[in-house]
Design a protein around this motif. Sequence first.
Motif, mmCIF file in Angstrom:
data_model
loop_
_atom_site.group_PDB
_atom_site.id
_atom_site.type_symbol
_atom_site.label_atom_id
_atom_site.label_comp_id
_atom_site.label_asym_id
_atom_site.label_seq_id
_atom_site.Cartn_x
_atom_site.Cartn_y
_atom_site.Cartn_z
ATOM 1 N N ASN A 161 53.098 39.570 34.536
ATOM 2 C CA ASN A 161 53.559 40.193 35.773
ATOM 3 C C ASN A 161 54.246 41.502 35.384
ATOM 4 O OD1 ASN A 161 52.677 37.899 37.093
ATOM 5 N ND2 ASN A 161 54.705 36.977 37.177
ATOM 6 N N ARG A 162 53.686 42.620 35.836
ATOM 7 C CA ARG A 162 54.203 43.920 35.414
ATOM 8 C C ARG A 162 54.106 44.919 36.548
ATOM 9 N NH1 ARG A 162 56.673 43.710 31.261
ATOM 10 N NH2 ARG A 162 55.002 43.123 29.923
ATOM 11 N N ALA A 163 55.210 45.605 36.808
ATOM 12 C CA ALA A 163 55.252 46.699 37.780
ATOM 13 C C ALA A 163 54.691 46.298 39.139
ATOM 14 C CB ALA A 163 54.514 47.921 37.227
ATOM 15 N N GLY A 164 55.033 45.112 39.586
ATOM 16 C CA GLY A 164 54.586 44.646 40.895
ATOM 17 C C GLY A 164 53.197 44.053 40.926
ATOM 18 N N VAL A 165 52.522 44.046 39.811
ATOM 19 C CA VAL A 165 51.181 43.457 39.739
ATOM 20 C C VAL A 165 51.327 42.050 39.165
ATOM 21 C CG1 VAL A 165 48.874 43.639 38.731
ATOM 22 C CG2 VAL A 165 50.114 45.711 39.376
ATOM 23 N N ILE A 166 50.896 41.076 39.948
ATOM 24 C CA ILE A 166 50.978 39.685 39.518
ATOM 25 C C ILE A 166 49.785 39.367 38.616
ATOM 26 C CG2 ILE A 166 51.089 37.268 40.290
ATOM 27 C CD1 ILE A 166 53.495 39.011 41.126
ATOM 28 N N ALA A 167 50.063 38.763 37.485
ATOM 29 C CA ALA A 167 49.041 38.326 36.521
ATOM 30 C C ALA A 167 48.103 39.459 36.110
ATOM 31 C CB ALA A 167 48.248 37.146 37.084
ATOM 32 N N ARG A 168 48.697 40.593 35.757
ATOM 33 C CA ARG A 168 47.896 41.717 35.263
ATOM 34 C C ARG A 168 47.260 41.326 33.930
ATOM 35 N NH1 ARG A 168 49.946 47.805 33.653
ATOM 36 N NH2 ARG A 168 47.948 48.468 32.837
ATOM 37 N N ASN A 169 45.973 41.592 33.790
ATOM 38 C CA ASN A 169 45.250 41.292 32.547
ATOM 39 C C ASN A 169 45.483 42.389 31.519
ATOM 40 O OD1 ASN A 169 43.896 38.818 32.950
ATOM 41 N ND2 ASN A 169 42.392 39.832 34.242
ATOM 42 N N TYR A 170 45.802 41.974 30.328
ATOM 43 C CA TYR A 170 45.885 42.880 29.191
ATOM 44 C C TYR A 170 44.848 42.417 28.177
ATOM 45 C CZ TYR A 170 50.180 45.067 30.783
ATOM 46 O OH TYR A 170 51.098 45.786 31.510
ATOM 47 N N ASN A 171 43.892 43.275 27.916
ATOM 48 C CA ASN A 171 42.858 42.973 26.933
ATOM 49 C C ASN A 171 43.092 43.841 25.706
ATOM 50 O OD1 ASN A 171 41.203 41.164 28.587
ATOM 51 N ND2 ASN A 171 40.893 42.981 29.837
#
Length: 142
Positions: A10-20
């Motif tokens: 969860n980053r900068a208001g984005v829930i479950a943002r994918n980091y690849n």
Amino acid sequence: MAPLAAAKVNRAGVIARNYNNYIYSVKDNKGKEYYALLEYATPVVSMYEMSREGLAGLSKDEMMHQVRNFKDLLDQVLSHSPLSRSLYMFRLVFFETDADGRADLSSTIINQIEVIRKDKQLAKEQSLQQLQTLQVREIKEN
């Protein structure tokens, strides 16, 4: 290049943002292989685009000033992170490009890995020295 499992944060208001992320392999001129997990700093890309396209009136010199400020602040944040401080693994690295926009990233990556290794070794030696000093004091006091 080998992919790692995607991380969801969860980053900068984005829930479950994918980091690849990927583990990259580079070889030096003697064939020694090095591995690194790399990511281009997105804020730097945005600053570069703003200076290149004239957005927000950011000149190349101003962009470089802001990139240096970003690097200094990120270095401060990482120096206070227990994970980063204990492992000396996270660095923002500048690299130069030639007139065609190409960079010798392999040499830059290898150089930074060697710097990190030296830093880790120095930290180990300092910790050991502090521990030995503490032990000597305890012996003298007893």
